[in-house]
Every structure is written in structure tokens, then in C-alpha cells.
Design an enzyme around this catalytic site. Structure first.
Site, PDB file in Angstrom:
ATOM      1  N   ARG A 108       0.861  -1.178   0.000  1.00 55.81           N
ATOM      2  CA  ARG A 108       0.000   0.000   0.000  1.00 55.81           C
ATOM      3  C   ARG A 108       0.900   1.232   0.000  1.00 55.81           C
ATOM      4  O   ARG A 108       2.070   1.158   0.382  1.00 55.81           O
ATOM      5  CB  ARG A 108      -0.893   0.015   1.240  1.00 55.81           C
ATOM      6  N   LYS A 156      -2.144  -1.921   7.396  1.00 50.70           N
ATOM      7  CA  LYS A 156      -3.532  -1.525   7.645  1.00 50.70           C
ATOM      8  C   LYS A 156      -4.078  -2.295   8.841  1.00 50.70           C
ATOM      9  O   LYS A 156      -3.906  -3.495   8.952  1.00 50.70           O
ATOM     10  CB  LYS A 156      -4.381  -1.811   6.398  1.00 50.70           C
ATOM     11  N   HIS A 205      -1.938   2.905  -6.281  1.00 54.02           N
ATOM     12  CA  HIS A 205      -2.744   1.758  -5.861  1.00 54.02           C
ATOM     13  C   HIS A 205      -3.015   0.806  -7.015  1.00 54.02           C
ATOM     14  O   HIS A 205      -3.230  -0.387  -6.795  1.00 54.02           O
ATOM     15  CB  HIS A 205      -4.059   2.237  -5.246  1.00 54.02           C
ATOM     16  N   ARG A 213      -0.566  -1.942  -6.960  1.00 54.98           N
ATOM     17  CA  ARG A 213      -0.924  -3.003  -6.011  1.00 54.98           C
ATOM     18  C   ARG A 213      -2.004  -3.907  -6.611  1.00 54.98           C
ATOM     19  O   ARG A 213      -1.941  -5.123  -6.485  1.00 54.98           O
ATOM     20  CB  ARG A 213      -1.411  -2.361  -4.712  1.00 54.98           C
ATOM     21  N   HIS A 224      -4.724  -8.887   3.468  1.00 54.20           N
ATOM     22  CA  HIS A 224      -6.176  -8.760   3.610  1.00 54.20           C
ATOM     23  C   HIS A 224      -6.673  -9.621   4.768  1.00 54.20           C
ATOM     24  O   HIS A 224      -6.251 -10.765   4.934  1.00 54.20           O
ATOM     25  CB  HIS A 224      -6.889  -9.229   2.334  1.00 54.20           C
ATOM     26  N   TYR A 283     -10.047  -9.196  -7.117  1.00 55.06           N
ATOM     27  CA  TYR A 283      -8.974  -9.136  -8.110  1.00 55.06           C
ATOM     28  C   TYR A 283      -9.083 -10.255  -9.141  1.00 55.06           C
ATOM     29  O   TYR A 283      -8.256 -10.364 -10.041  1.00 55.06           O
ATOM     30  CB  TYR A 283      -7.608  -9.210  -7.427  1.00 55.06           C
TER      31      TYR A 283
END
Length: 291
Positions: free
Chosen positions: A145, A170, A234, A237, A260, A269
Site C-alpha cells: 500500500r 492496515k 494503488h 498493487r 487482507h 482481483y
């Protein structure tokens, strides 16, 4: 425990635990509106153990119909309620997590924009700024990120064992990412030629690079590479994840690399590739079946 007081304690807790300011503010808004709704509806202060699952279901229906909340906003609302009541149960303010007795809202995701491997190479070749170029390699070859990339320190890279330590990603979660050989060479070259002695890898004499400057440089490089101007950090990514899945890496491994919490997030994705699907169905019967 009064819901108003419980919410304040919960927000202080998640803020001190390292949750991002954006998430904390989002939860504050969601929970404050929830408390306000029931306080006004009942014309009295609300206690956390007063509400039942049916109350939350009716509230979700209310904000969907009357406030026109999207499925994504409904999902975020129920997620905040679930996390809040997890905390309340641990504190002994209520017995059950009423949020987890409600089926989670299914979000509708837009398919992510991504670059093919060839397009990524063209983009990288058009970046002239050496530090931003190295950062772009990290964004793509490690799937970082933007915040993780900017915060990456020299001590976070273990070149001997080929590991990148992403510290405090995150949700304040850390993870380890194997270093791609191409990225390793790029990072080592950057450390050899840079003149400053900053603890952060992607920095200049004037300090760490800003997200705005990185995205502006990427956009200019994308235009030069003939990729249009809708390019940001982004998307690199996104491209990391999409190309891994396209090359046959299983989704659980991609989930771990991206950091995640939920497999559903990684699943967005999985781009539809009609040519690949056509080849797949054509494989049935070897293409020679009759009738």
C-alpha cells in the site's frame, strides 16, 4: 453501560491500539448515528444490552430505504456494530454480540483496474526519478500500500533472507513478504547511490516522498508510456494481485501477501478473462467431441 459512554470507551480503545485515523473516524460516525437514532426513537438514553438483533436489522432497513445507503455503506455499518459489540461482550456490558447474529450485507464490487505485466514494464521504464522508480518497483513487486511503501525503513529489509517486514500495515497488522529478485536488485542499487542517510528507504535530502508527488510522477510516466492518465500507486498493487492470480497463484497466498483480513476482499482481483474462459471450456473433450 450507556451506549454513549460505551462508544467513547471503544473509540479510545481502537485509537490507542493503532487502528488508522480514517477507520476510527468512520466508526465514530457510524456508531454515533446509531446511538442517536435509537435515543430519539425511544426518547430515552440507550444501554448497550437493550438492543436486539431485530433492532439492528430494522435500523439497516431504515438507512437503506430512507437514507439511501449503498450496499458498501450498509456493510461498513454492520461491521462497525459487530466490532463494537465484540468489545462490549469482552467488557461484560452485554452477553451476546447482536451484530454477529445478523447475516452480513453482500457488497457489490467494481472490477479493479490493473496493468498487464508488459504495461507495468513500460510504465517503470518511463519513470526518471530514481527514488520514485524504486518505490514503484516496491508497489508492484511487493504489492505494498502507499502508506506501507512510504514508511518502509532500511531495517525492514532483510536482504540475506530475502524478506520485507511490513510493520504496522492496515489495521496495525504486520506481515512478511518475500523479496522478488527484480525488486531486490532495484532496492540494493538505490541504497548504493542515494546521498542521504535517512532511515526511510524512499526519501530524498528534503525528506520522505509525499503520496501526491509519487502519484503525479506515475501519472506523467503513464502518459509517456501510452497508458493514459488514470494511473495511481494503488493500481500497481491491484496489478500485483491480478497478475499473480492470472499466473496461477492461489487466492489464499495472494491474500496473505496483500495483508487482507478477509478472502472476499482479495476475490475482487479475480478479473474475468473471456479468452482464458474460452480456452478452459474448449479443453473439455479435447475439442473433438461430437454431438
Amino acid at each position: 453501560m450507556l451506549m454513549k459512554n460505551a462508544i467513547e470507551q471503544y473509540l479510545n480503545h481502537i485509537e490507542s491500539s493503532g487502528l488508522s485515523k480514517h477507520t476510527t473516524n468512520s466508526y465514530r460516525k457510524i456508531l454515533t448515528l446509531l446511538s442517536k437514532h435509537f435515543t430519539e426513537a425511544r426518547n430515552a438514553p440507550i444501554y448497550v444490552d437493550e438492543l436486539k438483533p431485530i433492532d439492528i436489522e430494522e435500523y439497516l432497513n431504515h438507512i437503506r430505504k430512507e437514507k439511501h445507503y449503498s450496499t458498501s455503506s450498509l456493510y461498513n455499518t454492520l461491521t462497525a456494530v459487530r466490532c463494537f459489540y465484540d468489545y462490549c461482550v469482552k467488557k461484560g456490558w452485554c452477553k451476546d454480540n447482536i451484530g454477529r447474529q445478523i447475516k452480513q450485507v453482500r457488497r457489490k464490487f467494481k472490477e479493479r483496474v490493473y496493468l498487464t505485466e508488459d504495461e507495468v514494464k513500460r510504465l517503470l521504464d518511463c519513470i526518471e526519478h530514481p527514488v520514485i522508480k524504486a518505490a514503484a518497483y516496491a508497489l508492484y513487486y511487493a504489492g505494498l500500500r502507499m502508506g506501507e511503501c512510504k514508511s518502509l525503513k532500511v531495517t525492514d529489509i532483510d536482504f540475506d533472507n530475502n524478506i520485507i517486514h511490513v510493520v504496522g500495515g492496515k489495521g496495525a497488522k504486520s506481515r512478511k513478504i518475500p523479496i522478488n529478485a527484480v525488486l531486490k536488485e532495484e532496492l540494493q542499487n538505490l541504497l548504493k547511490v542515494r546521498s542521504q542517510n535517512s532511515e526511510y528507504i524512499f526519501s530524498t535530502i528534503s525528506g520522505r516522498l509525499s503520496a501526491t508527488y509519487i502519484n503525479r510522477t506515475l501519472k506523467a510516466a503513464a502518459i509517456k508510456a501510452g497508458l493514459g492518465d488514470n494511473i495511481s500507486a494503488h493500481i500497481l498493487r491491484h496489478s500485483f494481485a491480478s497478475n499473480l492470480l492470472k499466473n496461477g497463484v492461489d487466492i489464499v497466498r495472494v491474500q496473505r501477501l496483500l495483508g487482507h483480513a478477509f478472502i472476499e476482499t482479495t476475490a475482487i482481483y479475480l478479473h474475468t478473462n473471456m479468452e482464458g474462459l474460452q480456452n478452459a471450456v474448449d479443453a473439455l473433450g479435447g475439442g473433438n467431441s461430437e454431438g
